[in-house]
Design a protein around this motif. Structure first.
Motif, PDB file in Angstrom:
ATOM      1  N   ILE A  88       0.862  -1.188   0.000  1.00 40.00           N
ATOM      2  CA  ILE A  88       0.000   0.000   0.000  1.00 40.00           C
ATOM      3  C   ILE A  88       0.896   1.235   0.000  1.00 40.00           C
ATOM      4  CG2 ILE A  88      -1.733   1.313   1.305  1.00 40.00           C
ATOM      5  CD1 ILE A  88      -2.659  -1.451   2.423  1.00 40.00           C
ATOM      6  N   LEU A  89       0.625   2.152  -0.901  1.00 42.30           N
ATOM      7  CA  LEU A  89       1.414   3.380  -1.019  1.00 42.30           C
ATOM      8  C   LEU A  89       0.668   4.526  -0.350  1.00 42.30           C
ATOM      9  CD1 LEU A  89       3.802   4.986  -2.120  1.00 42.30           C
ATOM     10  CD2 LEU A  89       2.576   5.191  -4.304  1.00 42.30           C
ATOM     11  N   ARG A  90       1.262   5.050   0.727  1.00 44.21           N
ATOM     12  CA  ARG A  90       0.680   6.214   1.411  1.00 44.21           C
ATOM     13  C   ARG A  90       1.410   7.469   0.945  1.00 44.21           C
ATOM     14  NH1 ARG A  90       0.073   6.150   7.840  1.00 44.21           N
ATOM     15  NH2 ARG A  90      -1.478   4.593   7.177  1.00 44.21           N
ATOM     16  N   ILE A  91       0.662   8.397   0.375  1.00 45.21           N
ATOM     17  CA  ILE A  91       1.233   9.668  -0.072  1.00 45.21           C
ATOM     18  C   ILE A  91       0.614  10.771   0.775  1.00 45.21           C
ATOM     19  CG2 ILE A  91       1.696  11.172  -2.032  1.00 45.21           C
ATOM     20  CD1 ILE A  91       1.128   8.838  -3.880  1.00 45.21           C
ATOM     21  N   ALA A  92       1.463  11.490   1.489  1.00 45.72           N
ATOM     22  CA  ALA A  92       0.985  12.483   2.460  1.00 45.72           C
ATOM     23  C   ALA A  92       1.430  13.882   2.053  1.00 45.72           C
ATOM     24  CB  ALA A  92       1.506  12.153   3.860  1.00 45.72           C
ATOM     25  N   THR A  93       0.504  14.819   2.114  1.00 46.75           N
ATOM     26  CA  THR A  93       0.771  16.223   1.775  1.00 46.75           C
ATOM     27  C   THR A  93       0.499  17.106   2.979  1.00 46.75           C
ATOM     28  OG1 THR A  93       0.210  15.916  -0.561  1.00 46.75           O
ATOM     29  CG2 THR A  93       0.053  18.158   0.302  1.00 46.75           C
ATOM     30  N   MET A  94       1.473  17.946   3.322  1.00 45.99           N
ATOM     31  CA  MET A  94       1.269  18.934   4.380  1.00 45.99           C
ATOM     32  C   MET A  94       0.865  20.262   3.762  1.00 45.99           C
ATOM     33  SD  MET A  94       3.898  20.616   7.157  1.00 45.99           S
ATOM     34  CE  MET A  94       4.211  22.134   6.213  1.00 45.99           C
ATOM     35  N   ARG A  95      -0.233  20.819   4.246  1.00 47.34           N
ATOM     36  CA  ARG A  95      -0.618  22.157   3.772  1.00 47.34           C
ATOM     37  C   ARG A  95      -0.199  23.207   4.784  1.00 47.34           C
ATOM     38  NH1 ARG A  95      -6.647  22.476   1.366  1.00 47.34           N
ATOM     39  NH2 ARG A  95      -7.186  21.579   3.379  1.00 47.34           N
ATOM     40  N   GLN A  96       0.123  24.359   4.274  1.00 46.40           N
ATOM     41  CA  GLN A  96       0.389  25.544   5.099  1.00 46.40           C
ATOM     42  C   GLN A  96      -0.062  26.752   4.291  1.00 46.40           C
ATOM     43  OE1 GLN A  96       2.980  27.638   3.934  1.00 46.40           O
ATOM     44  NE2 GLN A  96       3.878  26.262   2.428  1.00 46.40           N
ATOM     45  N   SER A  97      -0.168  27.881   4.948  1.00 48.58           N
ATOM     46  CA  SER A  97      -0.804  29.051   4.327  1.00 48.58           C
ATOM     47  C   SER A  97      -0.087  29.534   3.076  1.00 48.58           C
ATOM     48  CB  SER A  97      -0.905  30.191   5.349  1.00 48.58           C
ATOM     49  OG  SER A  97      -1.808  29.845   6.381  1.00 48.58           O
ATOM     50  N   GLY A  98       1.216  29.272   2.958  1.00 47.04           N
ATOM     51  CA  GLY A  98       1.955  29.737   1.789  1.00 47.04           C
ATOM     52  C   GLY A  98       1.763  28.885   0.558  1.00 47.04           C
TER      53      GLY A  98
END
Length: 505
Positions: A88-98
């Motif tokens: 299983i491939l987990r792809i994680a994205t962190m968001r921030q205001s910029g």
């Protein structure tokens, strides 16, 4: 639940995508795919239970991480081609205001091209501070993420007179550490985290963090043998010390909201670097990233060294505002000074000449500079809720050090309030309820700074960071940061030429 025929159809689609991916990759990348796939199969007991294993990769939405995601997806499909099943491939994205919205659009295009959306062998998640969500392009940004990012930026900016890296990057880097802690341990965790950082870079980063923690008076010996979990534990200690220093006692309730999540010691993932196996020179995989994966270079998202963040353009903006208002020169001169730094950083990162020209050309005449100023002001209002007037206040840093720069700020930027200087000091010096005759002054201070009276009072009780001293953790962080350059400028009060160290991205 999918019907058997649907499962066959999806598997056939994955096989077709795999064939296209392998055809687009260079022979060297194809061999690297084979080597990493074999390594993972052997690591997971020769594939006997590989369908329950999870491999994670972080996806910021920029050009380099887009390539990494495409590469790891190819590895996943190669394993399936070998064994008939895969991890299983987990792809994680962190968001921030910029992060501009165009980044989420890029991510969606890549996911669609790779057949990841609705694939049961993929987990596509977004981390907003401490909130985990399934990826969707139009996922609303939680208010608490906006509030935390905004206050971090304003407090760091006022404490450092708008210096680029501390204002926008210090808090973001600590958030990245927490992001890894959350995403790597979410829902039972992952077995492997794939990174593009070299082993040398990882070791250097580990050593630097440990030294920083030691200098802050922390006992780190118990964490040395705990690997990634131990590093995050140490970073949590660093984070708490950093924010205690940044906010001061007046805003101590903000500090626990910014903890670094460190996971659990009994399930620490293995880190695998692909740095030695792939090329991160953009030209080496330009067609793969742009033509096949559909990555697009947006005007705001592609800011100098970054292709997933508008903050570097905001750093240039702050430099322009400082030159214009604090130093009495011009906005354009400040921009040109920042371009000198940004170009050196882009060259150091081996960015292609065409991308360097693209980034610099947006500022190559007065009209373009004015256009970018307008665009970045609009972005700042939308992303941070901060106006140009409030950024001008920030680069003056008029409240810190018990209002040391307040007289100059009022004289240069708000001469109509010069006679109110004593009242401003009276308003900020204590925590008493504001008397009726100063309520209008309170409203004005909050409007020009974008901060509450409580936050302004916290600044008043804290000092401007002295980057020539090692007494401050904020200063020590910048000492180890290579993204800076000395430039010649002019002291606004004496008119003498001075050397100034500026930082950025």
């Amino acid at each position: 639940m999918l019907q058997p025929n649907s499962k066959l159809s999806i598997k056939a689609q994955r096989q077709a995508i795999f064939c296209e991916l392998m055809a687009y990759l260079t022979p060297q990348d194809q061999e690297s795919v084979r080597l990493l796939a074999t390594k993972l199969v052997n690591m997971f007991e020769h594939g006997r239970d590989i369908g329950r294993r999870r491999v994670m990769v972080a996806y910021g939405g920029g050009k380099d991480s887009t390539y990494t995601v495409g590469f790891i997806r190819t590895v996943q499909l190669y394993v399936e081609n070998m064994l008939g099943r895969t991890f299983i491939l987990r792809i994680a994205t962190m968001r921030q205001s910029g992060m501009p919205y165009s980044v989420m659009e890029n991510i969606e295009r890549v996911y669609l091209r790779l057949g990841l959306i609705d694939d049961i062998t993929a987990e596509l998640i977004v981390i907003d501070h401490d909130q985990v969500s399934q990826f969707t392009r139009d996922l609303p940004v939680p208010q608490h993420l906006h509030t935390i990012n905004r206050l971090n930026m304003l407090m760091n900016g006022h404490r450092t007179a708008g210096d680029g890296r501390p204002t926008f990057c210090n808090s973001c880097n600590l958030s990245v550490a927490s992001f890894y802690g959350i995403s790597a341990w979410w829902r039972g965790g992952v077995d492997v985290v794939v990174t593009g950082d070299s082993l040398k870079e990882q070791k250097h980063y580990f050593t630097w963090i440990m030294r920083l923690a030691q200098n802050a008076g922390m006992n780190i010996e118990e964490y040395r043998e705990l690997g990634f979990h131990g590093l995050l534990k140490v970073l949590d200690c660093v984070s708490q010390a950093y924010y205690r220093e940044l906010f001061g006692a007046d805003l101590d309730a903000e500090v626990p909201l910014r903890r670094v999540h460190s996971g659990f010691a009994d399930m620490i993932p293995t880190f695998i670097s692909i740095y030695e196996h792939v090329s991160y020179r953009v030209n080496d995989h330009w067609n793969f990233v742009t033509d096949f994966l559909g990555f697009q270079f947006d005007e705001l998202a592609f800011s100098f060294t970054e292709s997933d963040c508008a903050n570097p353009a905001l750093m240039a903006h702050l430099r322009g505002l400082k030159a214009q208002y604090v130093q009495g020169r011009s906005y354009r001169i400040g921009i040109e000074e920042y371009l000198e730094l940004a170009k050196s950083l882009m060259v150091k990162k081996e960015m292609p000449e065409n991308l360097i020209r693209m980034a610099i050309s947006r500022y190559d005449n007065e009209i373009k500079i004015c256009t970018m100023r307008h665009k970045i002001n609009a972005f700042a209002e939308q992303a941070y809720g901060v106006s140009e007037q409030q950024f001008v206040c920030l680069v003056f840093s008029p409240f810190v050090g018990r209002g040391q720069s307040l007289p100059y700020f009022l004289q240069v930027y708000h001469p109509e309030y010069v006679t109110q200087e004593a009242n401003i000091h009276s308003l900020l010096a204590d925590d008493k309820q504001v008397p009726n005759n100063l309520l209008q002054l309170q409203t004005w201070l909050e409007n020009i700074s974008g901060m509450s009276l409580r936050e302004i009072r916290a600044l008043y009780r804290n000092s401007l960071v002295d980057f020539e001293s090692n007494d401050s953790l904020i200063a020590r962080v910048r000492v180890g940061d290579p993204h800076k350059k000395r430039i010649k400028t002019v002291d606004p009060r004496s008119g003498e030429e001075i050397t100034e160290l500026i930082s950025g991205r």
